[in-house]
Write an enzyme that holds these catalytic residues in place. Structure first.
Site, mmCIF file in Angstrom:
data_model
loop_
_atom_site.group_PDB
_atom_site.id
_atom_site.type_symbol
_atom_site.label_atom_id
_atom_site.label_comp_id
_atom_site.label_asym_id
_atom_site.label_seq_id
_atom_site.Cartn_x
_atom_site.Cartn_y
_atom_site.Cartn_z
ATOM 1 N N CYS A 106 5.801 -16.593 2.710
ATOM 2 C CA CYS A 106 4.953 -15.759 1.855
ATOM 3 C C CYS A 106 5.739 -14.632 1.194
ATOM 4 O O CYS A 106 5.200 -13.915 0.350
ATOM 5 C CB CYS A 106 3.780 -15.199 2.648
ATOM 6 S SG CYS A 106 4.267 -14.284 4.123
ATOM 7 N N GLY A 142 0.341 -2.839 5.779
ATOM 8 C CA GLY A 142 -0.045 -1.441 5.755
ATOM 9 C C GLY A 142 -1.395 -1.171 5.126
ATOM 10 O O GLY A 142 -2.225 -2.068 4.967
ATOM 11 N N GLY A 156 -2.559 -3.223 2.140
ATOM 12 C CA GLY A 156 -3.067 -4.562 2.419
ATOM 13 C C GLY A 156 -4.072 -4.614 3.554
ATOM 14 O O GLY A 156 -4.250 -5.655 4.190
#
Length: 531
Positions: free
Chosen positions: A255, A426, A429
């Site tokens: 990702c 964090g 997100g």
């Protein structure tokens, strides 16, 4: 139909009963393991890392064969990095010993989470097992792994190999366990169990959100969508090589991979030439339309292309590609919800957008991350420190990789970021953790803090054992009532009265505890046969 429904419900009840037995075993193992000293923990972690490294290639092949995702040679690299290399990185750290800080008149006691429930993905199955098991072992936690159903065979084998090695090195039985037949009801049951100390969730957004809403502490990841800005100060040949290397690594299944190149107009054509020389194919306008339809024609990302090679994707989209093509470039004219190719793409298809100058590139990078990937990763190829700093400050990413492949660099390989396959996003997100997740996130510290007045003398703590006369963890229903790995459909059993284990820390004491477990299980079996 009623009989079928009742049968399904009965099967779920047996599975959750077996899960409760596994949790009890893990709780007991965690309580015992929390008393082990650093030297003993080091032997156990080393044994698990060694067996993982020895099987890195075999399990890479098994993962590709089972899932159809990625490149076996690249998965072998990831497996090696998350076994021996990860072990060596953290081997010098001490997560077991009390810290006596005389100058602060403070004693800090390590307190493991207890039982870690770890969800692992189909995209990076074996390396995620390796990584999460070693983090748990370093911090004296028990771990229960729940692999993605598409990758359960290779994941279970990886977990069992490490469990056997750890137990042979003296770890309590049950310190590493794996759900061999995962189902959603079973996973939800375990996630909500009060016996779970923390959930490590690596997988799709729905599973991560379920972990966060379980009622237990959870550390999860969000989606990525990394922009990569290339300005006129960059070494263009090297930037192109690194971008292709990154986007083609394991068929772009990490990702942290680059999603869209933002190329300053003055160097865009030269960068394109460098990308082609490094193995990229530049799709024609009509081919870009075909790629857009293949990847996002169903409204969401087409999982049938996830982790496939550029050549395989080209064939599906009707492109005629040479066998040595590593990635496909798709030039786009905007970033936005109406351009699907500016979304996250876990395959070697890379968007390419020209921008008039670096500041416009920063603006477009911000727009890209607004689509998805907040708090995740970004990359820049530049030698201009003011631009690099402005990019890092403006883009809502907590990892900004400079002049390095983003797939590997943001995950801590090829940079000095912590190696990880759980990437904290964090507050940007919606996560409490903003760094790459490491062992330090699976342990808390009790701080014994004295009055700071000079007249108050600090005690003599050197040489004392914090848990010599008491348990390292609060005991609940720790006594194990079943051995072995969880198999869906195993019969549930009644909880026995709690039997806290004796203090441990030596191999002889562990052997005695194992013998006691065997005795209890034999008694249970005899009772079952008599009934």
């Amino acid at each position: 139909m009623t009989a079928i429904v009742e049968g399904i419900l009965a099967g779920d009840q047996r599975a959750t009963g077996a899960a409760d037995m596994m949790l009890q075993n893990a709780e007991w193992a965690a309580a015992a393991f929390a008393r082990f000293d650093r030297a003993h923990v080091a032997r156990i972690a080393r044994a698990a890392a060694d067996v993982a490294f020895a099987h890195a290639g075999e399990l890479a092949d098994a993962a590709v064969a089972e899932t159809g995702f990625g490149v076996a040679a690249h998965k072998k690299i990831k497996n090696e990095l998350t076994s021996k290399a990860l072990h060596d990185l953290y081997a010098a750290e001490d997560y077991c010993t009390a810290r006596i800080k005389s100058e602060l008149k403070m004693v800090e006691l390590p307190r493991p989470a207890g039982v870690v429930f770890a969800l692992t993905p189909s995209t990076n199955p074996v390396c995620s097992v390796y990584y999460k098991v070693l983090m748990a072992l370093f911090t004296r936690n028990a771990i229960i792994l729940s692999p993605h159903p598409m990758a359960k065979k290779c994941s279970v084998r990886a977990a069992l190999l490490m469990a056997e090695a750890a137990e042979n090195a003296g770890a309590p039985m049950g310190v590493i366990q794996v759900v061999e037949q995962p189902t959603l009801p079973l996973i939800e049951h375990v996630m909500k169990s009060p016996r779970v100390g923390v959930i490590l969730a690596t997988g799709g957004t729905p599973m991560v959100r379920a972990a966060y809403s379980s009622g237990n502490p959870a550390i999860g990841v969000g989606p990525g969508n990394a922009p990569v800005l290339v300005d006129e100060s960059a070494d263009l040949a090297l930037a192109a090589k690194r971008i292709v290397e990154s986007k083609s690594f394991d068929n772009s299944i990490l990702c942290t991979n680059e999603s869209v190149v933002l190329a300053v107009e003055s160097i865009a054509d030269r960068l394109l030439q460098g990308l082609k020389s490094a193995g990229a194919y530049m799709a024609k306008p009509e081919e870009v339309a075909a790629l857009r339809e293949l990847l996002f024609g169903r409204g969401t990302f087409n999982v049938e292309v996830l982790g496939k090679s550029a050549v395989e994707i080209g064939k599906l989209a009707g492109l005629k590609l040479a066998a040595n093509v590593k990635i496909i470039l798709a030039e786009i004219d905007r970033i936005g919800i109406d351009e699907p190719l500016s979304k996250e793409k876990l395959c070697p298809v890379l968007g390419f957008l020209r921008v008039p100058h670096a500041q416009a590139g920063i603006t477009q990078a911000r727009a890209l991350i607004r689509l998805s990937g907040a708090g995740h990763s970004a990359a820049i190829h530049s030698k201009h420190a003011p631009t690099i700093l402005a990019y890092g400050a403006a883009v809502k990413a907590l990892r900004v990789v400079v002049n390095a492949p983003c797939s590997q660099g943001a995950a801590g390989f090829g940079t000095h970021l912590a190696p990880a396959f759980t990437i904290g996003t964090g507050y940007f997100g919606s996560s409490a953790v903003g760094e790459n997740v490491g062992p330090q996130h699976l342990i808390n510290w009790t701080r014994i803090a004295y009055n700071d007045e000079p007249a108050e003398a600090f005690g003599a703590f050197e040489g004392l054992d914090a848990w010599a006369t008491g348990p390292a963890l609060a005991f609940g229903r720790e006594a194990p009532i079943s051995l072995g790995r969880l198999q869906e459909g195993a019969d549930a059993a009644q909880d026995p009265q709690p039997q806290p284990p004796a203090a441990t820390g030596t191999i002889d004491e562990v052997a005695l505890m194992r013998e006691e477990i065997r005795r209890m299980v034999l008694e249970e079996l005899r009772g079952a046969l008599r009934s």
